[in-house]
Design a protein around this motif. Structure first.
Motif, PDB file in Angstrom:
ATOM      1  N   HIS A  42      54.419  61.010  45.678  1.00 16.72           N
ATOM      2  CA  HIS A  42      53.869  60.369  44.482  1.00 16.72           C
ATOM      3  C   HIS A  42      52.376  60.203  44.690  1.00 16.72           C
ATOM      4  O   HIS A  42      51.950  59.616  45.674  1.00 16.72           O
ATOM      5  N   GLU A  43      51.584  60.737  43.764  1.00 18.75           N
ATOM      6  CA  GLU A  43      50.138  60.637  43.865  1.00 18.75           C
ATOM      7  C   GLU A  43      49.598  59.730  42.772  1.00 18.75           C
ATOM      8  O   GLU A  43      50.213  59.571  41.709  1.00 18.75           O
ATOM      9  N   ARG A  44      48.462  59.130  43.053  1.00 17.11           N
ATOM     10  CA  ARG A  44      47.807  58.220  42.124  1.00 17.11           C
ATOM     11  C   ARG A  44      47.672  58.884  40.747  1.00 17.11           C
ATOM     12  O   ARG A  44      47.292  60.030  40.647  1.00 17.11           O
ATOM     13  N   GLN A  46      50.126  59.656  38.695  1.00 17.39           N
ATOM     14  CA  GLN A  46      51.366  60.282  38.253  1.00 17.39           C
ATOM     15  C   GLN A  46      52.355  59.222  37.792  1.00 17.39           C
ATOM     16  O   GLN A  46      52.295  58.068  38.221  1.00 17.39           O
ATOM     17  N   LEU A  48      56.333  58.498  37.925  1.00 23.41           N
ATOM     18  CA  LEU A  48      57.513  58.920  38.673  1.00 23.41           C
ATOM     19  C   LEU A  48      58.738  58.199  38.141  1.00 23.41           C
ATOM     20  O   LEU A  48      58.705  56.985  37.965  1.00 23.41           O
TER      21      LEU A  48
END
Length: 74
Positions: A42-44, A46, A48
């Motif tokens: 999980h990236e900043r 995004q 989820l």
């Protein structure tokens, strides 16, 4: 001239924006395997979502991520 402070908490950071990195998560309850090899990133910025039918392991995943359950691997 005064600079206006940025309201963006990520401004000026040099990191990749990675917030969560899970690899090979395994959780067993006796002879029942609840999670088997779960991986996610999980990236900043995004969004989820974890979806699935009853018994798919959503709560087990959440419990491992929050420290309520201790996984056997991952």
């Amino acid at each position: 001239m005064n600079a206006v402070p940025s309201r963006d908490p990520a401004a000026g950071r040099s990191d990749t924006g990675l917030v969560l990195d899970v690899r090979g998560l395994v959780l067993r309850f006796g002879g029942v395997t609840s999670l088997n090899g779960v991986s996610l990133r999980h990236e900043r910025g995004q969004i989820l979502a974890v979806i699935g039918p009853n018994g798919a392991g959503k709560t087990s995943l959440f419990n491992c991520l929050t420290g309520v359950a201790r996984p056997q691997a991952g």
